[in-house]
Design an enzyme around this catalytic site. Sequence first.
Site, PDB file in Angstrom:
ATOM      1  N   CYS A 147      -4.661  -3.268   2.724  1.00  0.00           N
ATOM      2  CA  CYS A 147      -4.592  -3.117   4.298  1.00  0.00           C
ATOM      3  C   CYS A 147      -5.649  -3.422   5.201  1.00  0.00           C
ATOM      4  O   CYS A 147      -5.977  -4.569   5.425  1.00  0.00           O
ATOM      5  CB  CYS A 147      -3.855  -1.720   4.703  1.00  0.00           C
ATOM      6  SG  CYS A 147      -3.175  -1.713   6.393  1.00  0.00           S
TER       7      CYS A 147
ATOM      8  N   ASN B   9      -7.116   5.729  -1.675  1.00  0.00           N
ATOM      9  CA  ASN B   9      -6.204   5.044  -1.446  1.00  0.00           C
ATOM     10  C   ASN B   9      -6.200   3.608  -2.354  1.00  0.00           C
ATOM     11  O   ASN B   9      -7.079   3.054  -2.194  1.00  0.00           O
ATOM     12  CB  ASN B   9      -5.985   4.482   0.123  1.00  0.00           C
ATOM     13  CG  ASN B   9      -5.090   3.808   0.429  1.00  0.00           C
ATOM     14  OD1 ASN B   9      -4.159   3.386  -0.534  1.00  0.00           O
ATOM     15  ND2 ASN B   9      -4.708   3.632   1.854  1.00  0.00           N
TER      16      ASN B   9
ATOM     17  N   LYS C 171      -9.587   1.461  -1.858  1.00  0.00           N
ATOM     18  CA  LYS C 171      -9.734   0.906  -0.402  1.00  0.00           C
ATOM     19  C   LYS C 171     -11.258   1.400   0.212  1.00  0.00           C
ATOM     20  O   LYS C 171     -11.272   2.614   0.209  1.00  0.00           O
ATOM     21  CB  LYS C 171      -8.407   1.598   0.436  1.00  0.00           C
ATOM     22  CG  LYS C 171      -8.560   1.046   1.831  1.00  0.00           C
ATOM     23  CD  LYS C 171      -7.264   1.668   2.714  1.00  0.00           C
ATOM     24  CE  LYS C 171      -7.148   1.102   3.923  1.00  0.00           C
ATOM     25  NZ  LYS C 171      -5.782   1.561   4.548  1.00  0.00           N
TER      26      LYS C 171
ATOM     27  N   ASN D 119       0.360  -1.236   5.480  1.00  0.00           N
ATOM     28  CA  ASN D 119       1.242  -0.517   6.192  1.00  0.00           C
ATOM     29  C   ASN D 119       0.504  -0.642   7.602  1.00  0.00           C
ATOM     30  O   ASN D 119      -0.704   0.266   7.705  1.00  0.00           O
ATOM     31  CB  ASN D 119       1.310   1.112   6.026  1.00  0.00           C
ATOM     32  CG  ASN D 119       1.851   1.512   4.687  1.00  0.00           C
ATOM     33  OD1 ASN D 119       3.117   1.843   4.740  1.00  0.00           O
ATOM     34  ND2 ASN D 119       1.361   1.262   3.557  1.00  0.00           N
TER      35      ASN D 119
ATOM     36  N   GLU E 243       1.017  -1.276  -0.101  1.00  0.00           N
ATOM     37  CA  GLU E 243      -0.001   0.007  -0.058  1.00  0.00           C
ATOM     38  C   GLU E 243       1.027   1.216  -0.029  1.00  0.00           C
ATOM     39  O   GLU E 243       1.804   1.297   0.654  1.00  0.00           O
ATOM     40  CB  GLU E 243      -0.875  -0.010   1.147  1.00  0.00           C
ATOM     41  CG  GLU E 243      -1.764   1.139   1.494  1.00  0.00           C
ATOM     42  CD  GLU E 243      -2.022   1.169   3.062  1.00  0.00           C
ATOM     43  OE1 GLU E 243      -1.587   0.759   3.960  1.00  0.00           O
ATOM     44  OE2 GLU E 243      -3.223   1.596   2.831  1.00  0.00           O
TER      45      GLU E 243
ATOM     46  N   GLU F  35      -6.390   8.831   7.507  1.00  0.00           N
ATOM     47  CA  GLU F  35      -6.826   8.340   6.243  1.00  0.00           C
ATOM     48  C   GLU F  35      -7.957   8.984   5.820  1.00  0.00           C
ATOM     49  O   GLU F  35      -8.428   9.226   4.639  1.00  0.00           O
ATOM     50  CB  GLU F  35      -6.919   6.782   5.988  1.00  0.00           C
ATOM     51  CG  GLU F  35      -5.574   6.155   5.935  1.00  0.00           C
ATOM     52  CD  GLU F  35      -5.667   4.853   5.552  1.00  0.00           C
ATOM     53  OE1 GLU F  35      -6.219   4.507   4.280  1.00  0.00           O
ATOM     54  OE2 GLU F  35      -5.143   3.970   6.083  1.00  0.00           O
TER      55      GLU F  35
HETATM   56  N1  CDT Z   1      -2.895   1.239   6.455  1.00  0.00           N
HETATM   57  C1  CDT Z   1      -3.984   0.651   7.287  1.00  0.00           C
HETATM   58  O1  CDT Z   1      -5.027   0.360   6.945  1.00  0.00           O
HETATM   59  N2  CDT Z   1      -3.678   0.312   8.529  1.00  0.00           N
HETATM   60  C2  CDT Z   1      -4.475  -0.160   9.467  1.00  0.00           C
HETATM   61  C3  CDT Z   1      -4.069   0.067  10.851  1.00  0.00           C
HETATM   62  C4  CDT Z   1      -5.100   0.017  11.795  1.00  0.00           C
HETATM   63  S1  CDT Z   1      -4.933   0.384  13.241  1.00  0.00           S
HETATM   64  C5  CDT Z   1      -6.041  -0.940  14.060  1.00  0.00           C
HETATM   65  C6  CDT Z   1      -4.493  -1.749   9.724  1.00  0.00           C
HETATM   66  O2  CDT Z   1      -5.653  -2.298   9.499  1.00  0.00           O
HETATM   67  O3  CDT Z   1      -3.475  -2.395   9.349  1.00  0.00           O
END
Ligand code: CDT
Length: 360
Positions: free
Chosen positions: A208, A120, A138, A233, A47, A158
């Site tokens: 993600c 995203n 996303k 990420n 991502e 985000e």
């Molecule tokens: N980039 C991304 O979507 N990261 C989120 C962090 C969430 S914190 C609970 C993930 O789901 O990994």
Amino acid sequence: MPRTLKLAAAQMGPVHLTSTRTETMDRLLTLLRQASTLGAQLVLFPETALTTFFPRHLITSPDELSNYFDSASTLLTSPNTAPLFNLAKELNIDISIGFAEWDESAAAGSVAGANVKGYNTSVYYSARKGEIVAKYRKVHLPGTVEPFSNPDAVNQLEKRYFAPGNLGFQAFRAPDLVKSVLKKGGHGVEAKEDVKGKGDPILGMMICNDRRWVEGWRCYGLQGVELVLCGYNTAGFAPDLWGTRKPMTPEEAETDAVFHHKLCMQGNSYMNSCFSVSAAKAGMEDGKYDLIGGSCITSPEGHVLAEAKTKGDEIVFAEIDLEDCRQGMEKTFDFGRHRRIEQYGLITTQTGVVEPELLG
Ligand code: CDT
């Protein structure tokens, strides 16, 4: 008939605020060449692979913010992105990569608020076609619009920069990625049932946080997806984001975060009888923000076939046979025979939790 595919996740180590686009592109090109030496036919990048994970920062200058975005329509021609697609074409490797998509139509801002700059996004590039054949935006955007009041918190803004994806979970076929497949109107294609599991590979992209939501996986499962691609990420330690009843050390939290990542990939691959590949941006970005590794390739039986050993730039590779999806699709998870949609109404009619009435 086996339908084998040599598959790679190109995990990246940290990309810092100070990293230049050229430095980052050089790393992506090196990873693609490494995957090529292993014979990879398809490589997944993370991502927002082209930059640091900028949504953790409050960026108010429109000019500064625009440096982190790219237009989907110029990916194959812009000096910031074209070298990767050119090399993929030269090496005859399909690639999928995540990036912050500048909203060229300005529609995203009118949906989600004035600060929103785009989506995203990830794209799928077919080397044989020389073109992007699929795009995904996303759907599940974690975090907050405004930063947390705690100055030490890890933010995830985000919802501030991106609108929720509006392209759904659209599965697609990767053209000519696998040999000896049936084509529309081709010899031996008599009935719809005859072609199941015999055409060009059926793929789906998610990004993600999407991997934590069964709804997206099932949308793909219902289209016979054979391989789900997911770049990510994921913060290793972010108590303000995910909450903690029990205090955890950063090390314990990261172990848990990797466990949850793999749980999602393994469990959902099993329940939808598909392979999955996930590619992290990992390590300590800007010397301060830790991201988990754990990039992996999982099977339709839920097993991890290959996984990253480091939190740096690393290729995770496996040769898979898409025929292995048939076992689950035709037995335990034969959706057509076993699903009971008349009982699942809440899934699409209700968003939040509504508890049963309290007892007297
Ligand atoms: N980039 C991304 O979507 N990261 C989120 C962090 C969430 S914190 C609970 C993930 O789901 O990994």
